[in-house]
Design an enzyme around this catalytic site. Structure first.
Site, PDB file in Angstrom:
ATOM      1  CD  GLU A   1      -8.531  -7.360  -6.069  1.00 40.49           C
ATOM      2  OE1 GLU A   1      -7.821  -6.715  -5.257  1.00 40.49           O
ATOM      3  OE2 GLU A   1      -9.351  -6.819  -6.836  1.00 40.49           O
TER       4      GLU A   1
ATOM      5  CD1 TRP B   1      -6.830  -4.716  -9.074  1.00 39.30           C
ATOM      6  CD2 TRP B   1      -5.771  -2.753  -9.082  1.00 39.30           C
ATOM      7  NE1 TRP B   1      -7.671  -3.787  -9.651  1.00 39.30           N
ATOM      8  CE2 TRP B   1      -7.043  -2.574  -9.666  1.00 39.30           C
ATOM      9  CE3 TRP B   1      -4.921  -1.652  -8.978  1.00 39.30           C
ATOM     10  CZ2 TRP B   1      -7.482  -1.338 -10.130  1.00 39.30           C
ATOM     11  CZ3 TRP B   1      -5.354  -0.415  -9.447  1.00 39.30           C
ATOM     12  CH2 TRP B   1      -6.619  -0.272 -10.019  1.00 39.30           C
TER      13      TRP B   1
ATOM     14  CD1 TRP C   1      -3.278  17.679   2.178  1.00 36.96           C
ATOM     15  CD2 TRP C   1      -5.255  16.636   2.268  1.00 36.96           C
ATOM     16  NE1 TRP C   1      -3.359  16.837   1.101  1.00 36.96           N
ATOM     17  CE2 TRP C   1      -4.551  16.184   1.130  1.00 36.96           C
ATOM     18  CE3 TRP C   1      -6.520  16.123   2.533  1.00 36.96           C
ATOM     19  CZ2 TRP C   1      -5.077  15.241   0.260  1.00 36.96           C
ATOM     20  CZ3 TRP C   1      -7.046  15.180   1.667  1.00 36.96           C
ATOM     21  CH2 TRP C   1      -6.332  14.751   0.541  1.00 36.96           C
TER      22      TRP C   1
ATOM     23  CG  ASN D   1      -9.248  -4.443  -0.749  1.00 33.71           C
ATOM     24  OD1 ASN D   1      -8.243  -3.792  -0.522  1.00 33.71           O
ATOM     25  ND2 ASN D   1      -9.912  -4.357  -1.885  1.00 33.71           N
TER      26      ASN D   1
ATOM     27  CD1 TRP E   1      -3.271  12.047   0.128  1.00 33.75           C
ATOM     28  CD2 TRP E   1      -1.940  10.299   0.508  1.00 33.75           C
ATOM     29  NE1 TRP E   1      -2.103  12.252  -0.567  1.00 33.75           N
ATOM     30  CE2 TRP E   1      -1.270  11.203  -0.357  1.00 33.75           C
ATOM     31  CE3 TRP E   1      -1.294   9.133   0.892  1.00 33.75           C
ATOM     32  CZ2 TRP E   1       0.006  10.970  -0.847  1.00 33.75           C
ATOM     33  CZ3 TRP E   1      -0.016   8.888   0.407  1.00 33.75           C
ATOM     34  CH2 TRP E   1       0.623   9.805  -0.461  1.00 33.75           C
TER      35      TRP E   1
ATOM     36  CD1 TRP F   1      -3.653   3.854   2.824  1.00 39.61           C
ATOM     37  CD2 TRP F   1      -4.930   5.657   3.126  1.00 39.61           C
ATOM     38  NE1 TRP F   1      -4.274   3.724   4.039  1.00 39.61           N
ATOM     39  CE2 TRP F   1      -5.062   4.818   4.262  1.00 39.61           C
ATOM     40  CE3 TRP F   1      -5.643   6.855   3.087  1.00 39.61           C
ATOM     41  CZ2 TRP F   1      -5.882   5.138   5.340  1.00 39.61           C
ATOM     42  CZ3 TRP F   1      -6.461   7.192   4.164  1.00 39.61           C
ATOM     43  CH2 TRP F   1      -6.577   6.336   5.273  1.00 39.61           C
TER      44      TRP F   1
END
Length: 490
Positions: A280, A283, A312, A347, A365, A388
């Protein structure tokens, strides 16, 4: 030795602060912080986050005072004013050089370049230091000399480099001789930035001491079981250190050393809990490198350009229902209410709510990314954007477009006893079993005081799959993505 100005940004600590250590070696240090409310609004920084910054500045002021380092506050409403404000401060105080820890993102880079040029014209030095990352962007590249777009490949090289040269944690510098400069008071609150999350201050105590205690407690008591509990919002299975990392109250090096100390010094081997948590941290590193290597993501653009053609929906009522936790899907609504109340969200639930908005509702998004930034106490451009775009299947190393979390199945799997749902949805607290996860099972009107589901999951899934299938080059791009994910990416 001439005076050094430490320009604090996202590095609000005295321990393991690279720029502070370098400044202390070069001469007497004065610290400064720029209040930039106009810039914060433009970046959608949440009042909860600004309040956290101010509270940590108050704590840092005391820590710096013990080192005889004064902390000055100046206002530069937007970053375009930063160069003149800092130049005036340097000329008034007789500063030889300004020291900063590097920040990433298009606007941050432009700000620092403008400051560097303006100071150079006046004969004042400007030195930037690697601090919030293990590796400088551009120092980890593929064999073809490009930035990594796949996390598993990036992670492998990180492990190799860290194992051969583990970065050390720097101590706080020794106290310097007192200066004839008085610290400025830190305001309790700024106009327009009153915290909106009622529980944020309780949930996020300020200061290095509080952050260090949370890190030590997590490493000692919870790290070994992190891989088993990290996806359970009903358990305290995560580190809850993200806000401290985002504000720089903790460094990633301090976190890495704490993990290694509880994993016999091992990276890929040893306990699965520490390995999962180190991943993590990587990341977080990966998404910072993406900001630099692919600046379009700082401009609000999709990493995968073809996904800009997705149809969208403009659906303000649906967007508001999602924002306020009124979708009729308990796990989604509980997560959104957690965000509103605490300025933070688990998360697993960030991924789940992001997929629900971008895929089930087929709403851009960017609407969700903006909403999160406006409420998160740990809001971070790189991590928020990366998460996202991963969930929406528009980003680097993204989830294949056909991956769509089912909120009912996720609720049953990760909150099996319904503790999280009952905490945030008191109107459902009396329900048991399947009715708690899916109140519509009770009949036409569901549970009293709770909305009916706002959509049919199967129909919404087919709608988004069709939208992705109709994108130019969709089949080949998604086949490649699916292949990469099968390689074992986190």
């Amino acid at each position: 030795m001439r005076r050094q100005l430490l320009w604090l940004r996202s590095d609000l600590r005295v321990h393991d602060n690279t720029a502070l250590a370098a400044a202390a070696q070069a001469g007497p240090v004065i610290a400064c912080y720029l209040l930039s409310p106009g810039q914060w609004r433009a970046h959608d920084d949440s009042p909860n986050k600004v309040d956290f910054w101010l509270r940590n500045l108050q704590a840092l002021r005391h820590d710096l005072a013990r080192l005889n380092i004064p902390l000055l506050l100046r206002e530069a409403d937007t970053w375009g004013q930063a160069s003149e404000v800092l130049l005036q401060l340097c000329q008034t105080l007789g500063i030889a050089a300004v020291r900063v820890n590097e920040e990433y993102g298009l606007h941050e880079s432009r700000r620092d370049e403008a400051v560097k040029r303006r100071l150079a014209e006046a004969g004042v030095g400007f030195h930037s230091h690697l601090d919030q990352l293990f590796f400088a962007p551009g120092s980890l590249l593929t064999r073809g000399g490009t930035y990594f777009q796949v996390f598993s490949q990036f992670r492998k090289l990180c492990y190799q480099r860290l194992a051969s040269a583990l970065p050390a944690c720097l101590p706080a510098p020794p106290a310097q001789a007192p200066l004839d400069v008085a610290s400025d008071p830190v305001p309790e609150e700024l106009p327009g930035f009153a915290p909106s999350a009622a529980q944020a201050r309780e949930f996020w105590p300020a200061g290095e001491k509080a952050a260090g205690e949370r890190l030590a407690g997590f490493a000692e008591d919870d790290l070994a079981h992190y891989h088993e509990r990290r996806d359970r919002p009903d358990l305290d299975g995560t580190s809850q250190l993200s806000a401290y990392l985002a504000a720089g109250v903790l460094s990633p090096r301090q976190c890495l050393h704490a993990a290694l100390a509880n994993n016999r010094g091992e990276f890929e081997s040893g306990g699965p809990g520490p390995v999962a948590w180190i991943n993590e941290l990587l990341w977080r590193e990966f998404y910072k490198h993406i900001l630099v290597g692919f600046p379009q993501v700082s401009r609000g653009r999709a990493f995968r350009a073809q996904t800009e053609a997705l149809p969208w929906r403009h659906a303000p009522a649906d967007l508001e229902a999602w924002q306020q936790g009124r979708t009729g899907f308990p796990i989604i609504d509980a997560a959104m209410r957690q965000l509103l109340a605490t300025g933070w969200m688990h998360n697993r639930l960030r991924m789940l709510t992001a997929m629900f908005l971008s895929k089930n509702l087929l709403i851009d998004w960017r609407e969700g990314e903006r909403w999160f930034m406006r409420h998160l106490v740990d809001g971070d451009l790189a991590a928020n954007n990366g998460g996202w775009q991963w969930s929406a299947s528009t980003g680097t190393d993204a989830a294949p477009y056909f991956r769509l979390f089912n909120p009912l199945a996720q609720s049953r799997r990760f909150d099996p006893h319904g503790r999280f749902l009952r905490q945030w949805l008191p109107e459902l607290a009396q329900l048991d079993g399947e009715s708690l996860h899916e109140p519509s099972r009770l009949g036409l009107f569901g549970a009293p005081g709770y909305p009916a589901p706002m959509l049919d999951l199967a129909a919404s899934r087919e709608r988004v799959l069709e939208a992705f299938r109709n994108l130019p080059g969709a089949e080949s791009a998604q086949a490649s993505t699916a292949s990469r994910r099968s390689e074992g990416d986190a």
